[in-house]
Design an enzyme around this catalytic site. Structure first.
Site, short mmCIF file in Angstrom:
data_model
loop_
_atom_site.label_atom_id
_atom_site.label_comp_id
_atom_site.label_asym_id
_atom_site.label_seq_id
_atom_site.Cartn_x
_atom_site.Cartn_y
_atom_site.Cartn_z
N SER A 136 36.93 33.39 67.85
CA SER A 136 36.10 32.11 67.27
C SER A 136 36.47 31.88 65.75
O SER A 136 36.25 31.08 65.39
CB SER A 136 34.70 32.39 67.50
OG SER A 136 34.19 33.48 66.90
N ASP A 178 26.84 29.35 60.79
CA ASP A 178 25.95 29.82 61.79
C ASP A 178 25.79 31.10 61.46
O ASP A 178 26.51 31.91 60.72
CB ASP A 178 26.22 29.39 63.35
CG ASP A 178 27.61 30.08 63.89
OD1 ASP A 178 27.93 31.20 63.14
OD2 ASP A 178 28.22 29.49 64.71
N HIS A 201 29.46 32.70 61.73
CA HIS A 201 30.47 32.11 61.47
C HIS A 201 30.53 31.76 59.99
O HIS A 201 29.59 31.30 59.73
CB HIS A 201 31.12 31.00 62.31
CG HIS A 201 31.44 31.55 63.82
ND1 HIS A 201 30.38 31.48 64.72
CD2 HIS A 201 32.38 32.23 64.47
CE1 HIS A 201 30.78 31.99 65.73
NE2 HIS A 201 31.72 32.59 65.55
#
Length: 351
Positions: free
Chosen positions: A36, A326, A329
Site C-alpha cells: 500500500s 491515516d 500511511h
C-alpha cells in the site's frame, strides 16, 4: 541527509528535483512492485476489503480524485517518476482507464496489504508478490507488441524498478497471527523474508531488470495504529517493532551488497526511509509538521481503509500539518519529502 530538505516548500520539491537532476537521466520508465505504500489503485479491481478509492482519500490528489492510493495525494513513486522527468503519477496496471500506451513510461503492480510472504497476502485476499511478477511478464509481452522487441527490451533494461514491501509481513501477519510465530523466531522470520527478497530480485534480473531500488522498512512501531495499542502508556512508539525494522534493513543492506557482486551488470540500491521518517516523528517542527502520534483522518488513532471515509468525524482540515494521513500511511507532504531524500541519496546514480 534529511536536514537538507528542511524548509523547502514541499509542493515544489519534485519540480526542483526534476529540473536539477533529469538533465543527464536516461530512465524511460518507472516500474513499481510492493504494497500500500506504493499501490496506485490495483486493489480497486480485486475482491478485497482493503481499498481506498473513496473520499477523503485523494482529496489533495490531481483533480481531487480518490484513485485507490492510501494517501490524501501522491505517493513517493509518483514523485520519483516526476523527478526522473517522467509522468507525475504512475498508473496501476489493473486500472481499466489506462492501456499500454500509458504503461510504456510507468506502471505499478503493487497491491495494498501484500508482503514478501504469501501468507501475508492471504490475510486480506490481495495480490501476492508472485502474482505481481506474473503481471509484469504479461506487461513485457504487451510492451513488445506496442514498441517492438528491440525498443521494448531497451526500455525494460533501462527502466527504474522500485520495490516497497515488507511492513505487512510483520504488522499484519507475524505479530497479529499465530501461524508464523510457531514456525519462526523474529530473527528467523527476518531471514526467511530476506531470502524471498533475494529470489525476487534475482527473478527481476532474469527478466531483464538492471536498475533496481529495494525499499527498507519504516520505523513501524511509530505508526499511529501501533502507538494506539500503547495509548495508556503515553502512545509511545513500540520500540520492539522499530528494532526489528532496523535489523531487517541491515539485512537488506547486506543482501544488496551481495547481489551487486553476484549479478553482472545489476545496479541494486537500498532506499531506506527509516532514519528520515523517524526524524520527522521525533522533530516534526523542523519539517513543518504539528502532529505525529495521530493521523489526519478521523480520530487518527486506528482508522484506515473503509474506517477512513467522508463521514468520519474529526478529520483534519490541513493534512500538511500531519506526518500520517491515516493510521498506517503517510500524508502526501511526507511522501514528497521521503521521495526527495531517496532520489538524492540512493537513486542519484541513475540520474
Amino acid at each position: 541527509m534529511s536536514m537538507e530538505f528542511k524548509g523547502i516548500p514541499w509542493l515544489i520539491l519534485a519540480q526542483v528535483l526534476a529540473s536539477f537532476f533529469n538533465v543527464h537521466a536516461y530512465v524511460p520508465a518507472v516500474i513499481v512492485f510492493g504494497d500500500s505504500s506504493v499501490d496506485s489503485g490495483n486493489n480497486n479491481q480485486i475482491p478485497t476489503l482493503l481499498k481506498s478509492n473513496f473520499e477523503p482519500y485523494g482529496r489533495d490528489f490531481i483533480g481531487r480524485k480518490p484513485t485507490g492510493r492510501f494517501c490524501n495525494g501522491r505517493l513517493p513513486t509518483d514523485f520519483i517518476s516526476e523527478a526522473f522527468g517522467l509522468k507525475p503519477t504512475v498508473p496501476a496496471y489493473l486500472d481499466p482507464d489506462y492501456n499500454i500506451t500509458d504503461f510504456a513510461t510507468g506502471v505499478c503492480f503493487a497491491s495494498a496489504g501484500t508482503g514478501y510472504d504469501n501468507v501475508t497476502s492471504d490475510v486480506l485476499n490481495v495480490i501476492p508478490l508472485w502474482k505481481e511478477v506474473e503481471y509484469f511478464k504479461e506487461y513485457q509481452e504487451r510492451l513488445k507488441g506496442y514498441l517492438g522487441n528491440e525498443k521494448a527490451s531497451e526500455v525494460l533494461g533501462e527502466a527504474l524498478y522500485l520495490i516497497s514491501i515488507g511492513t505487512n509481513d510483520f504488522l499484519e501477519n507475524y505479530y497479529l497471527l499465530p501461524h508464523r510465530q510457531f514456525e519462526f523466531s523474529e530473527e528467523e522470520y527476518e531471514n526467511f523474508l530476506v531470502g524471498i527478497a533475494s529470489n525476487f530480485v534475482n527473478e527481476l534480473y532474469r527478466l531483464g531488470a538492471r536498475k533496481i531500488s529495494l525499499g527498507g522498512l519504516p520505523p513501524m512501531g511509530c505508526l499511529p495504529l501501533e502507538r494506539t495499542t500503547d495509548i495508556f502508556f503515553g502512545s509511545v512508539c513500540v520500540e520492539e517493532y522499530n528494532d526489528v525494522a532496523h535489523d531487517f534493513n541491515e539485512k537488506l543492506k547486506a543482501l544488496v551488497e551481495q547481489l551487486n557482486k553476484q549479478l553482472p551488470g545489476i545496479r541494486l540500491v537500498l532506499s531506506n526511509p527509516y532514519d528520515l521518517l523517524l526524524e520527522m516523528i521525533q522533530n516534526p517542527e523542523s519539517f513543518g509538521f504539528e502532529s505525529t502520534a495521530v493521523a489526519c483522518c478521523a480520530t487518527g488513532l486506528f482508522e484506515l481503509g473503509y474506517l477512513c471515509n467522508k463521514f468520519s468525524h474529526f478529520t483534519c482540515i490541513d493534512a500538511n500539518k500531519y506526518v500520517f494521513w491515516d493510521s498506517f500511511h503517510p500524508t502526501e507532504k511526507t511522501n514528497a519529502i521521503i521521495a526527495g531524500h531517496v532520489v538524492k541519496a540512493s537513486l542519484a546514480q541513475f540520474l
